[in-house]
Enzyme design. Structure first.
Site, PDB file in Angstrom:
ATOM      1  N   ASP A 197      -4.532  -7.691  -1.909  1.00 59.15           N
ATOM      2  CA  ASP A 197      -3.560  -7.255  -2.921  1.00 59.15           C
ATOM      3  C   ASP A 197      -2.164  -7.670  -2.475  1.00 59.15           C
ATOM      4  OD1 ASP A 197      -3.417  -4.589  -5.127  1.00 59.15           O
ATOM      5  OD2 ASP A 197      -1.601  -5.418  -4.246  1.00 59.15           O
TER       6      ASP A 197
ATOM      7  N   ASP B 103      -2.661 -10.218  -9.151  1.00 61.16           N
ATOM      8  CA  ASP B 103      -2.306 -10.128  -7.730  1.00 61.16           C
ATOM      9  C   ASP B 103      -3.365  -9.535  -6.823  1.00 61.16           C
ATOM     10  OD1 ASP B 103      -2.044  -7.297  -7.974  1.00 61.16           O
ATOM     11  OD2 ASP B 103      -0.457  -7.351  -6.475  1.00 61.16           O
ATOM     12  N   GLU B 104      -4.573  -9.289  -7.333  1.00 54.93           N
ATOM     13  CA  GLU B 104      -5.570  -8.734  -6.423  1.00 54.93           C
ATOM     14  C   GLU B 104      -6.965  -9.248  -6.731  1.00 54.93           C
ATOM     15  OE1 GLU B 104      -6.548  -4.475  -6.949  1.00 54.93           O
ATOM     16  OE2 GLU B 104      -5.191  -4.552  -8.668  1.00 54.93           O
TER      17      GLU B 104
HETATM   18  P1  TTP Z   1       0.212  -3.641  -8.112  1.00 57.86           P
HETATM   19  O1  TTP Z   1      -0.589  -4.388  -7.084  1.00 57.86           O
HETATM   20  O2  TTP Z   1      -0.281  -2.323  -8.538  1.00 57.86           O
HETATM   21  O3  TTP Z   1       1.695  -3.419  -7.599  1.00 57.86           O
HETATM   22  P2  TTP Z   1       2.616  -4.352  -6.750  1.00 57.86           P
HETATM   23  O4  TTP Z   1       1.917  -5.588  -6.321  1.00 57.86           O
HETATM   24  O5  TTP Z   1       3.875  -4.571  -7.505  1.00 57.86           O
HETATM   25  O6  TTP Z   1       2.955  -3.451  -5.511  1.00 57.86           O
HETATM   26  P3  TTP Z   1       2.023  -3.050  -4.265  1.00 57.86           P
HETATM   27  O7  TTP Z   1       2.721  -3.589  -3.075  1.00 57.86           O
HETATM   28  O8  TTP Z   1       1.967  -1.565  -4.287  1.00 57.86           O
HETATM   29  O9  TTP Z   1       0.690  -3.688  -4.484  1.00 57.86           O
HETATM   30  O10 TTP Z   1       0.390  -4.533  -9.392  1.00 57.86           O
HETATM   31  C1  TTP Z   1       0.517  -5.946  -9.330  1.00 57.86           C
HETATM   32  C2  TTP Z   1       1.476  -6.450 -10.373  1.00 57.86           C
HETATM   33  O11 TTP Z   1       1.057  -6.034 -11.668  1.00 57.86           O
HETATM   34  C3  TTP Z   1       2.876  -5.900 -10.216  1.00 57.86           C
HETATM   35  O12 TTP Z   1       3.692  -6.695  -9.394  1.00 57.86           O
HETATM   36  C4  TTP Z   1       3.392  -5.805 -11.608  1.00 57.86           C
HETATM   37  C5  TTP Z   1       2.167  -5.659 -12.461  1.00 57.86           C
HETATM   38  N1  TTP Z   1       2.036  -4.262 -12.949  1.00 57.86           N
HETATM   39  C6  TTP Z   1       2.179  -4.004 -14.323  1.00 57.86           C
HETATM   40  O13 TTP Z   1       2.391  -4.925 -15.106  1.00 57.86           O
HETATM   41  N2  TTP Z   1       2.085  -2.714 -14.770  1.00 57.86           N
HETATM   42  C7  TTP Z   1       1.833  -1.662 -13.925  1.00 57.86           C
HETATM   43  O14 TTP Z   1       1.729  -0.512 -14.368  1.00 57.86           O
HETATM   44  C8  TTP Z   1       1.683  -1.945 -12.517  1.00 57.86           C
HETATM   45  C9  TTP Z   1       1.405  -0.828 -11.554  1.00 57.86           C
HETATM   46  C10 TTP Z   1       1.797  -3.248 -12.092  1.00 57.86           C
HETATM   47 MG    MG Z   2      -0.019  -5.510  -5.457  1.00 60.94          MG
END
Ligand code: TTP
Ligand code: MG
Length: 378
Positions: free
Chosen positions: A30, A124-125
């Site tokens: 992730d 992103d994951e």
């Molecule tokens: P996440 O992996 O949940 O968040 P993140 O990568 O920004 O942060 P973390 O370090 O905690 O992993 O989500 C991945 C991407 O998806 C994030 O950059 C933006 C998008 N996203 C949305 O569009 N809506 C949402 O509600 C969330 C949580 C993320």
């Molecule tokens: Mg993330």
């Protein structure tokens, strides 16, 4: 084959499949504050500053933010005004999906070099099943993260475990830019103390309901027998019985890419007039557009189409080139299709076809891949 290769201290565990025959090795990767990290890479002058990305305008919402902003209490799905209240120096940037998709494609290409069993969950994951590798999953994860950093300038975190649920929980444990393993012989202990909220499918509301019954950890849930769980929560109770013990047999599913998205309804009474059909198509089209916005953001649309099945079970499809379908587009297609036969209509459906050359990106932006709802405030 013994268990000699298991070497564990504080989450820096290594295990190989040879230790436990048939055991799977799953890595969940992730990206750290993904969209915000991409924006910061593009603007090095922002280093160290709190940064959020999101929809602009008066009713803006934070899509995500970097870790500096999180220190101030800024969170995903928070209204922009609240984020600025909590963090007056917040740099608020607009979304640039093309950049995120490009980064996403690069990390996926890296994943594919390690295993064909890659299941992306969002841009992103992804889950990787590396069971067939001779190497330690721990080392593979470290190498993948290093390559992501080298090739994209971004950091990622990883969770390593014998199933998807545990790997996903573990990837959160050492964020940002870290990795964590839950070894098979640590699962029982780990699950006992794990808040039920961490289990896939238990949201804040369910967690509250559990808490009202004195259940806050998976250990608390484990006190119920399988029969009790099913009696209380139905089919889901049966799944929960296993999940709260850290048991999850779901396979890593390499993704199938959908070329279209559509819906349809068969009417209990055939529709006779154009007005009746127009109303039905309006409802279907609105549903479709909503689903598109929520589940396939950023996918490029090539065509809109309308499906019709007549009373004599013959079918017809009308379609048109269209990048931005609206209810009106489907109504026009209906008018064309309606005149084709002088028969009542038993089924109507609306749909879109996506740009084909965009399939790679599509795999990353697909419905079921998003474990969260976009911009869900409150
Ligand atoms: P996440 O992996 O949940 O968040 P993140 O990568 O920004 O942060 P973390 O370090 O905690 O992993 O989500 C991945 C991407 O998806 C994030 O950059 C933006 C998008 N996203 C949305 O569009 N809506 C949402 O509600 C969330 C949580 C993320
Ligand atoms: Mg993330």
């Amino acid at each position: 084959m013994g268990t000699g290769a298991v070497d564990f201290s504080h989450g820096t565990g290594r295990f190989s499949p040879h230790d436990v025959p048939g055991m799977r090795k799953i890595i969940h990767l992730d990206m750290d504050c993904f969209y915000a990290a991409v924006e910061m890479r593009e603007r090095p002058e922002l280093a160290g500053q709190p940064v959020a990305v999101g929809g602009g305008g008066h009713r803006s919402v934070v899509t995500t933010c970097n870790y500096e902003a999180r220190k101030f209490g800024v969170r995903s799905a928070m209204p922009g005004f609240m984020a600025r209240e909590r963090c007056p120096h917040l740099v608020f940037l607009p979304l640039r999906f093309d950049l995120y998709r490009a980064a996403s494609q690069r990390i996926r290409r890296i994943f594919q070099e390690y295993t064909p069993l890659v299941e992306p969950l969002s841009l992103d994951e992804a889950y990787l099943d590396v069971s067939s590798s001779e190497r330690y999953a721990w080392d593979i994860a470290r190498e993948i993260r290093a390559r992501i950093r080298e090739e994209t300038g971004l950091t990622a975190s990883a969770g390593i475990a014998s199933n998807k649920m545990l790997a996903k929980i573990a990837s959160d444990w050492r964020k940002p830019n870290g990795q964590f393993a839950i070894l098979p012989d640590q699962v029982a202990e780990f699950m006992k103390g794990l808040p039920v909220r961490k289990i896939w499918g238990i949201g804040p509301k369910s967690a509250e309901r559990f808490a009202a019954r004195g259940i806050t950890t998976c250990g608390d849930l484990q006190r119920f027998s399988l029969a009790e769980m099913v009696a209380r929560f139905g089919k889901w109770g049966g799944e929960l019985y296993h999940l709260c013990r850290g048991v999850d047999d779901r396979e890593v599913m390499p993704h199938r890419i959908s070329k279209s998205l559509s819906n349809e309804t068969t009417f209990s009474d055939n529709l006779v007039t154009l007005a009746e059909c127009r109303e039905a198509v309006g409802g279907l089209a609105r549903e479709l557009l909503e689903e598109l916005g929520a589940k396939s953001p950023g996918r490029k649309i090539r065509k809109a189409f309308l499906k019709v099945k007549f009373a004599d079970f013959t079918r017809t499809t009308r379609e048109c080139l269209c990048n931005a379908p609206s209810v009106g587009v489907f109504e026009t297609l209906l008018e064309e299709a309606f005149g084709r036969k002088n028969l009542a209509i038993r089924l109507l459906g609306t749909g879109v076809r996506f740009e084909e050359e965009n399939l790679e990106a599509a795999a990353l932006a697909q419905p079921e891949l998003f474990g969260f709802s976009l911009f869900s405030v409150g």
